[in-house]
Design an enzyme around this catalytic site. Structure first.
Site, PDB file in Angstrom:
ATOM      1  N   HIS A 194      -2.161  -6.662 -11.716  1.00  0.00           N
ATOM      2  CA  HIS A 194      -3.453  -6.360 -12.337  1.00  0.00           C
ATOM      3  C   HIS A 194      -3.132  -5.450 -13.514  1.00  0.00           C
ATOM      4  CE1 HIS A 194      -5.456  -6.956  -8.136  1.00  0.00           C
ATOM      5  NE2 HIS A 194      -4.717  -7.983  -8.506  1.00  0.00           N
ATOM      6  N   HIS A 223      -4.872 -18.174  -8.953  1.00  0.00           N
ATOM      7  CA  HIS A 223      -5.325 -17.745  -7.631  1.00  0.00           C
ATOM      8  C   HIS A 223      -6.607 -18.499  -7.357  1.00  0.00           C
ATOM      9  CE1 HIS A 223      -3.098 -13.597  -7.685  1.00  0.00           C
ATOM     10  NE2 HIS A 223      -2.314 -14.611  -7.370  1.00  0.00           N
ATOM     11  N   HIS A 229     -13.635 -12.065  -2.290  1.00  0.00           N
ATOM     12  CA  HIS A 229     -13.186 -13.455  -2.156  1.00  0.00           C
ATOM     13  C   HIS A 229     -13.927 -14.147  -1.011  1.00  0.00           C
ATOM     14  CE1 HIS A 229      -8.979 -12.270  -3.922  1.00  0.00           C
ATOM     15  NE2 HIS A 229      -9.978 -11.810  -4.637  1.00  0.00           N
ATOM     16  N   TYR A 285      -0.801  -2.617  -5.091  1.00  0.00           N
ATOM     17  CA  TYR A 285      -2.117  -2.240  -5.614  1.00  0.00           C
ATOM     18  C   TYR A 285      -2.127  -0.806  -6.154  1.00  0.00           C
ATOM     19  CZ  TYR A 285      -3.739  -6.404  -3.122  1.00  0.00           C
ATOM     20  OH  TYR A 285      -3.918  -7.689  -2.686  1.00  0.00           O
ATOM     21  N   HIS A 322     -12.176 -13.914  -9.775  1.00  0.00           N
ATOM     22  CA  HIS A 322     -12.285 -12.831 -10.755  1.00  0.00           C
ATOM     23  C   HIS A 322     -12.927 -13.312 -12.060  1.00  0.00           C
ATOM     24  CE1 HIS A 322      -8.606 -10.705  -8.700  1.00  0.00           C
ATOM     25  NE2 HIS A 322      -9.645 -10.821  -7.908  1.00  0.00           N
ATOM     26  N   ARG A 348       0.806  -1.224   0.000  1.00  0.00           N
ATOM     27  CA  ARG A 348       0.000   0.000   0.000  1.00  0.00           C
ATOM     28  C   ARG A 348       0.837   1.270   0.000  1.00  0.00           C
ATOM     29  NH1 ARG A 348      -4.904  -2.279   0.591  1.00  0.00           N
ATOM     30  NH2 ARG A 348      -4.924  -4.206   1.791  1.00  0.00           N
ATOM     31  N   HIS A 406       3.346 -10.749  -5.844  1.00  0.00           N
ATOM     32  CA  HIS A 406       2.242  -9.905  -6.327  1.00  0.00           C
ATOM     33  C   HIS A 406       2.680  -8.467  -6.153  1.00  0.00           C
ATOM     34  CE1 HIS A 406      -1.689  -8.198  -6.999  1.00  0.00           C
ATOM     35  NE2 HIS A 406      -2.243  -9.376  -7.141  1.00  0.00           N
ATOM     36  N   GLU A 444      -6.068 -16.658  -1.749  1.00  0.00           N
ATOM     37  CA  GLU A 444      -6.010 -15.253  -1.316  1.00  0.00           C
ATOM     38  C   GLU A 444      -7.274 -14.972  -0.512  1.00  0.00           C
ATOM     39  OE1 GLU A 444      -3.770 -12.855  -4.845  1.00  0.00           O
ATOM     40  OE2 GLU A 444      -5.824 -13.449  -5.286  1.00  0.00           O
ATOM     41  N   ASP A 446      -7.282 -16.047 -11.917  1.00  0.00           N
ATOM     42  CA  ASP A 446      -7.938 -15.946 -10.608  1.00  0.00           C
ATOM     43  C   ASP A 446      -9.372 -16.465 -10.729  1.00  0.00           C
ATOM     44  OD1 ASP A 446      -9.585 -14.752  -8.465  1.00  0.00           O
ATOM     45  OD2 ASP A 446      -7.772 -13.675  -7.894  1.00  0.00           O
ATOM     46  N   ASP A 498     -15.603  -8.000  -6.867  1.00  0.00           N
ATOM     47  CA  ASP A 498     -14.461  -8.785  -6.412  1.00  0.00           C
ATOM     48  C   ASP A 498     -14.473  -8.945  -4.896  1.00  0.00           C
ATOM     49  OD1 ASP A 498     -12.112 -10.082  -6.083  1.00  0.00           O
ATOM     50  OD2 ASP A 498     -10.828  -8.357  -6.497  1.00  0.00           O
ATOM     51  N   GLU A 511      -2.913 -10.609 -14.458  1.00  0.00           N
ATOM     52  CA  GLU A 511      -3.975 -11.330 -13.757  1.00  0.00           C
ATOM     53  C   GLU A 511      -5.338 -11.062 -14.396  1.00  0.00           C
ATOM     54  OE1 GLU A 511      -3.967 -10.826  -9.510  1.00  0.00           O
ATOM     55  OE2 GLU A 511      -5.837 -11.927  -9.254  1.00  0.00           O
TER      56      GLU A 511
END
Ligand code: ZN
Ligand code: MN
Ligand code: MN
Length: 282
Positions: free
Chosen positions: A107, A215, A230, A70, A181, A37, A67, A260, A178, A228, A144
């Site tokens: 992404h 994923h 999970h 973000y 997704h 982040r 990964h 995840e 994923d 999205d 992804e």
């Protein structure tokens, strides 16, 4: 057989993720190589990199992927954010290279209003700049599959095919599939028939051999919802039967499949999900 594992925390050092992976008896692990982040991270020391490589080798894991942050948006139409994203993405690749991590999942990006083609072309240009600035790297970027929320790109197989076909040095790219997704993006995978039809569509448009990692997330939201969220394996809208299809698909032998999903500090949810997944192999 897929190499099952989960995304693990790097709190206390990147190598700590390997201890977590070993503690749930997994074969693979996914990590962030820095705080995901924040734009800036303290540079990886040679000691940190060496400790990770050694720990990974002695743990006997069979797969590791990273990964990226973000914050990175390689599709941004805003030059300042785009330049910052490219610089941050190069730093992510360099960290992987030094840690010996062969894949970096990202992404593809969000066009934030410029439109699909403009956004995809922006990603192509960004990736090409990265490739020419970092020649000879062995780490591959895995694009992804995304849920299709808002202006996010990569939720259709056509988006991924566009990026793979139009980027120079595309052998440095691949795909991370994923399950949550793809499902909320509108591709059904719940029965053997719908699974096979989604996979043959992916194969026709993108190519199944592009998939280097998966994923494994169940979905809290419905097919086509583009939301999205999970859920634990077997407890969401995909359900165990959907994952049975993946677990018995020999085309994915030797590919890492990473959870995840939510878990507590004792990782009990991961342990249970991995056991459930293994029980689906026939
Ligand atoms: Zn992701
Ligand atoms: Mn994912
Ligand atoms: Mn997600």
């Amino acid at each position: 057989m897929l190499w099952l594992g989960a995304h693990m925390s790097i709190s206390g050092g990147v190598d700590k993720a390997i201890d977590h992976a070993v503690s749930v008896e997994s074969d693979a692990v996914q990590v962030f190589t820095k705080n995901q982040r924040q734009w800036n991270a303290k540079p990886l020391s040679d000691e940190d990199a060496e400790r990770f490589r050694t720990r990974y080798a002695e743990a006997g894991l069979k797969g590791v992927v990273a990964h990226d942050s973000y914050l990175i948006n390689l599709a941004s139409p805003k030059d300042d954010l785009w330049d910052k994203s490219i610089a941050a993405f190069k730093d992510e690749l360099e960290r992987c290279e030094r840690l010996g991590i062969p894949f970096l999942v990202t992404h593809p990006g969000s066009h934030t209003g410029s439109g699909r083609e403009a956004g995809l072309d922006r990603i192509v240009t960004a990736l090409e700049q990265v490739h020419s600035d970092l020649p000879g790297y062995t780490v591959r970027t895995l694009l992804e599959t995304t849920a299709g929320q808002g202006t996010n790109l990569g939720s259709t197989f056509e988006d991924l095919a566009y990026l793979l076909e139009n980027t120079a040095a595309s052998e440095r790219l691949g795909v991370c599939f994923d399950t949550c997704h793809v499902f909320v993006a509108g591709y059904d995978i719940r029965t053997p028939e719908t699974y096979e039809s989604t996979m043959s569509e992916f194969d026709r448009i993108v190519g199944l051999t592009q998939i280097e990692a998966l994923h494994f997330n169940d979905a809290k939201e419905e097919l086509g919802s583009k939301k999205d969220r999970h859920h634990l394996i077997g407890q969401g809208c995909i359900g165990s039967e959907g994952f049975r299809n993946f677990m018995n698909d020999s085309r994915f032998d030797g590919k890492p499949a990473l959870l995840e999903t939510d878990k507590g500090d004792d990782l009990a949810e991961d342990r249970a999900a991995l056991a459930l997944l293994r029980s689906l192999v026939s």
